[in-house]
Every structure is written in structure tokens, then in C-alpha cells.
Design a protein around this motif. Structure first.
Motif, mmCIF file in Angstrom:
data_model
loop_
_atom_site.group_PDB
_atom_site.id
_atom_site.type_symbol
_atom_site.label_atom_id
_atom_site.label_comp_id
_atom_site.label_asym_id
_atom_site.label_seq_id
_atom_site.Cartn_x
_atom_site.Cartn_y
_atom_site.Cartn_z
ATOM 1 N N LEU A 126 0.834 -1.195 0.000
ATOM 2 C CA LEU A 126 0.000 0.000 0.000
ATOM 3 C C LEU A 126 0.869 1.245 0.000
ATOM 4 N N SER A 127 0.303 2.332 -0.484
ATOM 5 C CA SER A 127 0.947 3.629 -0.425
ATOM 6 C C SER A 127 0.049 4.541 0.394
ATOM 7 N N LEU A 128 0.605 5.149 1.441
ATOM 8 C CA LEU A 128 -0.156 6.038 2.319
ATOM 9 C C LEU A 128 0.373 7.457 2.162
ATOM 10 N N TRP A 129 -0.486 8.381 1.729
ATOM 11 C CA TRP A 129 -0.091 9.767 1.481
ATOM 12 C C TRP A 129 -0.794 10.669 2.479
ATOM 13 N N ALA A 130 -0.016 11.295 3.376
ATOM 14 C CA ALA A 130 -0.592 12.166 4.390
ATOM 15 C C ALA A 130 0.167 13.482 4.529
ATOM 16 N N ALA A 131 1.166 13.697 3.718
ATOM 17 C CA ALA A 131 2.051 14.852 3.899
ATOM 18 C C ALA A 131 1.355 16.188 3.690
ATOM 19 N N ALA A 132 0.512 16.297 2.701
ATOM 20 C CA ALA A 132 -0.098 17.592 2.392
ATOM 21 C C ALA A 132 -0.949 18.110 3.546
ATOM 22 N N GLN A 133 -1.568 17.223 4.286
ATOM 23 C CA GLN A 133 -2.423 17.624 5.397
ATOM 24 C C GLN A 133 -1.757 17.429 6.756
ATOM 25 N N ARG A 134 -0.472 17.085 6.769
ATOM 26 C CA ARG A 134 0.291 16.918 8.003
ATOM 27 C C ARG A 134 -0.402 15.961 8.964
ATOM 28 N N ALA A 135 -0.521 14.725 8.551
ATOM 29 C CA ALA A 135 -1.138 13.678 9.362
ATOM 30 C C ALA A 135 -0.153 12.534 9.572
ATOM 31 N N ASN A 136 -0.428 11.708 10.569
ATOM 32 C CA ASN A 136 0.348 10.486 10.773
ATOM 33 C C ASN A 136 -0.168 9.434 9.804
ATOM 34 N N ALA A 137 0.720 8.648 9.240
ATOM 35 C CA ALA A 137 0.298 7.588 8.323
ATOM 36 C C ALA A 137 -0.228 6.386 9.109
ATOM 37 N N ILE A 138 0.574 5.858 10.038
ATOM 38 C CA ILE A 138 0.193 4.668 10.816
ATOM 39 C C ILE A 138 0.467 4.940 12.288
ATOM 40 N N GLU A 139 -0.508 4.639 13.129
ATOM 41 C CA GLU A 139 -0.315 4.721 14.572
ATOM 42 C C GLU A 139 -0.655 3.365 15.174
ATOM 43 N N ILE A 140 0.252 2.842 15.981
ATOM 44 C CA ILE A 140 0.049 1.552 16.631
ATOM 45 C C ILE A 140 -0.117 1.824 18.127
ATOM 46 N N ASP A 141 -1.320 1.606 18.652
ATOM 47 C CA ASP A 141 -1.606 1.834 20.065
ATOM 48 C C ASP A 141 -1.486 0.525 20.836
#
Length: 170
Positions: A126-141
Motif C-alpha cells: 500500500l501507499s499512504l499519502w498524508a504529507a499535504a495535510q500533516r497527518a500520521n500515516a500509521i499509529e500503533i496503540d
């Protein structure tokens, strides 16, 4: 090969020049076809948004213990809310390489994909794109819990918040 420029680098290790008749011309023997494990596969419609994808993840999570697959075919999936893989599930979220792209269009500071621990999730191709909105791609809780394991293969993450992968020990 010609490499130009001040920062050009050249590495050569055990190179040999041999006559063509010394090169084995036979076709390589390929490994056997992988065994079909008959996993239940849930197909996501190309271009689906977060609510539809989350509904499919929840359906797959209900089959925990059977390693169900949520497949995102090649395409762009614009999401405005985070996707959550529930704790104690062994869901596999699988795309078709970089051609399967989740793009974050939600609020700045969000998280695209959250894995609740202990998790036995697999994320693949998969490709996860979050840079433009300044978000985290993956968070492991809850990553420090016994019995948890997250497998990530062939992922491409572009994030602009804290990191592409954020691990919380709650």
C-alpha cells in the motif's frame, strides 16, 4: 556506464568478464506456486471512502483467527477520517503495490491508519499519502502488549505530522 558529477559513486564487487559460451543459458527453475490458504477476501470498491473501507475492515475483523484479507485494488482512496483495525484481530490490509494509494484529506494532525493493540495485523503493498495535510500515516496503540505483532511489507508512507509510523505504549 558513465557517471558524472562530484558526488558520483561507483561500486564494483567481484566483477568478471567471461565469454558468452560460459554463461548458463538454461531457463531458471522457479519456486513452486504458493499454496492457496483459502483466506476470506473482502474487496473494497476502487475509490471508496473511509466509511465504506471501515465497514469492510469491521466485517473482516469479525472473522478473527482466520486471517481475513481486505483488498484495496489499484486506485486512489481519498479518506477524511482515520481507519481503525480493532484489537485482537488478524486482519490483512493488502493493496496492489504503490498503485493502491490511501490519501489523507482530513483535518491536519489526524491519523490515517490506527492499529489497536494487541494487534496481529498485516499491512502489505500500500501507499499512504498524508504529507499535504500533516497527518500520521500509521499509529500503533498498545504495541507493548503480549501477543501483539504487526507485519508491514511493501509499504510506502509519506507523512507530514510526527512520523510515518507512530508507536504508542499505552
Amino acid at each position: 556506464i558513465s557517471v558524472q558529477g562530484a558526488s558520483a559513486r561507483w561500486l564494483t564487487v567481484d566483477d568478471q568478464v567471461v565469454p558468452a559460451n560460459q554463461i548458463d543459458q538454461s531457463a531458471p527453475i522457479l519456486p513452486p506456486t504458493p499454496v492457496n490458504l483459502h483466506r476470506t477476501t473482502f474487496e473494497v470498491a476502487v475509490g471508496a471512502g473511509a466509511p465504506a473501507i471501515q465497514q469492510i475492515i469491521n466485517q473482516a475483523a469479525a472473522l478473527s483467527g482466520q486471517r481475513p484479507i481486505v483488498h484495496l485494488p489499484k486506485g486512489v482512496y481519498s479518506i477524511t477520517q482515520g481507519l481503525v483495525i480493532p484489537a485482537n484481530t488478524d486482519v490483512q490490509l493488502v493493496g496492489d503495490g504503490y498503485g493502491s494509494q490511501l490519501t489523507w484529506n482530513g483535518a491536519s494532525g489526524g491519523t490515517m491508519l490506527q492499529l489497536l493493540g494487541p494487534s496481529k495485523a498485516t499491512l502489505r503493498e500500500l501507499s499512504l499519502w498524508a504529507a499535504a495535510q500533516r497527518a500520521n500515516a500509521i499509529e500503533i496503540d498498545g504495541a507493548d502488549q503480549s501477543g501483539g505483532a504487526v507485519h508491514v511489507f511493501g509499504m510506502h508512507q509519506v507523512a507530514g505530522q510526527d512520523a510515518s509510523v507512530r508507536v504508542e505504549q499505552r
